[in-house]
Design a protein around this motif. Structure first.
Motif, short mmCIF file in Angstrom:
data_model
loop_
_atom_site.label_atom_id
_atom_site.label_comp_id
_atom_site.label_asym_id
_atom_site.label_seq_id
_atom_site.Cartn_x
_atom_site.Cartn_y
_atom_site.Cartn_z
N LEU A 105 0.82 -1.21 0.00
CA LEU A 105 0.00 0.00 0.00
C LEU A 105 0.85 1.26 0.00
O LEU A 105 0.64 2.17 -0.81
CB LEU A 105 -0.92 -0.02 1.22
N LEU A 106 1.82 1.33 0.90
CA LEU A 106 2.61 2.55 1.06
C LEU A 106 3.49 2.84 -0.15
O LEU A 106 3.73 4.00 -0.48
CB LEU A 106 3.46 2.47 2.32
N THR A 107 3.98 1.79 -0.82
CA THR A 107 4.81 2.02 -2.00
C THR A 107 4.02 2.68 -3.10
O THR A 107 4.51 3.58 -3.80
CB THR A 107 5.40 0.69 -2.51
N ASP A 108 2.76 2.26 -3.29
CA ASP A 108 1.92 2.89 -4.31
C ASP A 108 1.53 4.32 -3.92
O ASP A 108 1.35 5.18 -4.79
CB ASP A 108 0.64 2.06 -4.51
N LEU A 109 1.42 4.60 -2.61
CA LEU A 109 1.03 5.93 -2.15
C LEU A 109 2.21 6.91 -2.04
O LEU A 109 2.00 8.13 -2.04
CB LEU A 109 0.35 5.83 -0.78
N MET A 110 3.42 6.38 -1.95
CA MET A 110 4.59 7.22 -1.69
C MET A 110 4.75 8.40 -2.65
O MET A 110 5.08 9.52 -2.21
CB MET A 110 5.86 6.37 -1.68
N PRO A 111 4.52 8.24 -3.98
CA PRO A 111 4.69 9.38 -4.88
C PRO A 111 3.78 10.56 -4.56
O PRO A 111 4.05 11.69 -4.99
CB PRO A 111 4.36 8.79 -6.26
#
Length: 215
Positions: A105-111
């Motif tokens: 989840l966080l990797t997709d939201l990081m940008p």
């Protein structure tokens, strides 16, 4: 001389006095590990590089299919949840499930939160590989993993003594051989550098005789 002072009992006494992580230790350790892994992956992705292990495999699949990295990373780990439950136990599996779900989840939201105006590829490879390695070490030391090859590698090390980092390095060599057919050569070479840093961090630091606390 007491029993614990005798050399032949040193290993037994060390095991008996082995300190345990508290639940608070585990919560902060796992959360820290997740965030550091996500930071490392975001550095590599921002520079147009791939990661090693199942994260790298997930990225290649995502590039080929158009699906998000997070969803692919979670789905390809499903078979390893079963393996982890059978071989490593329910506690390890649950904690790994939390880690993998959070990283996906966080990797997709990081940008949406961090963007890099300029990022040198060499720096991204080294720092990205080091961050992911440090993050995975944190997860290992608090009784969980990022799943995939990490679960199998950790199990092999516990059973045979063969370093987890070397198991993962073998997987990466196959992964990057495939990546050469899909990505620019320079991007793959820099990604390989990051994977080397990552695996060296794991193989040189994840040792039971140097870290004796457990969950």
């Amino acid at each position: 001389m007491s029993n614990c002072e005798q050399p032949r009992c040193a290993t037994v006494c060390l095991h008996q006095s082995k300190p345990q992580h508290s639940w608070l230790d585990d919560v902060q350790g796992e959360l820290s590990g997740i965030l550091v892994v996500v930071l490392g992956v975001s550095l590599l992705k921002a520079a147009g590089l791939i990661t090693g292990q199942f994260a790298g495999l997930a990225l290649l699949i995502a590039l080929a299919t158009g699906f998000s990295f997070g969803s692919v990373f979670f789905l390809i780990n499903v078979p390893f949840f079963i393996f982890a439950f059978i071989r490593m136990g329910g506690r390890f599996t649950l904690k790994s499930l939390i880690a993998i779900s959070s990283i996906s989840l966080l990797t997709d939201l990081m940008p949406q939160f961090i963007q890099y105006q300029y990022l040198n590829g060499w720096v991204a490879a080294v720092l990205g590989g080091l961050c992911t390695g440090i993050g995975l070490l944190m997860l290992f030391r608090h009784g969980c993993s990022c799943g995939g090859v990490g679960v199998v590698a950790l199990y092999i090390q516990e059973r045979t003594g063969f370093r987890a980092g070397w198991v993962q390095l073998i997987f990466d060599l196959v992964l990057f051989s495939v990546a050469f057919t899909l990505l620019p050569t320079q991007a793959v070479l820099l990604s390989l550098l990051g994977a080397l840093v990552f695996n060296l961090a794991i193989s040189l630091n994840h040792r039971r005789d140097r870290y004796i606390a457990s969950s």
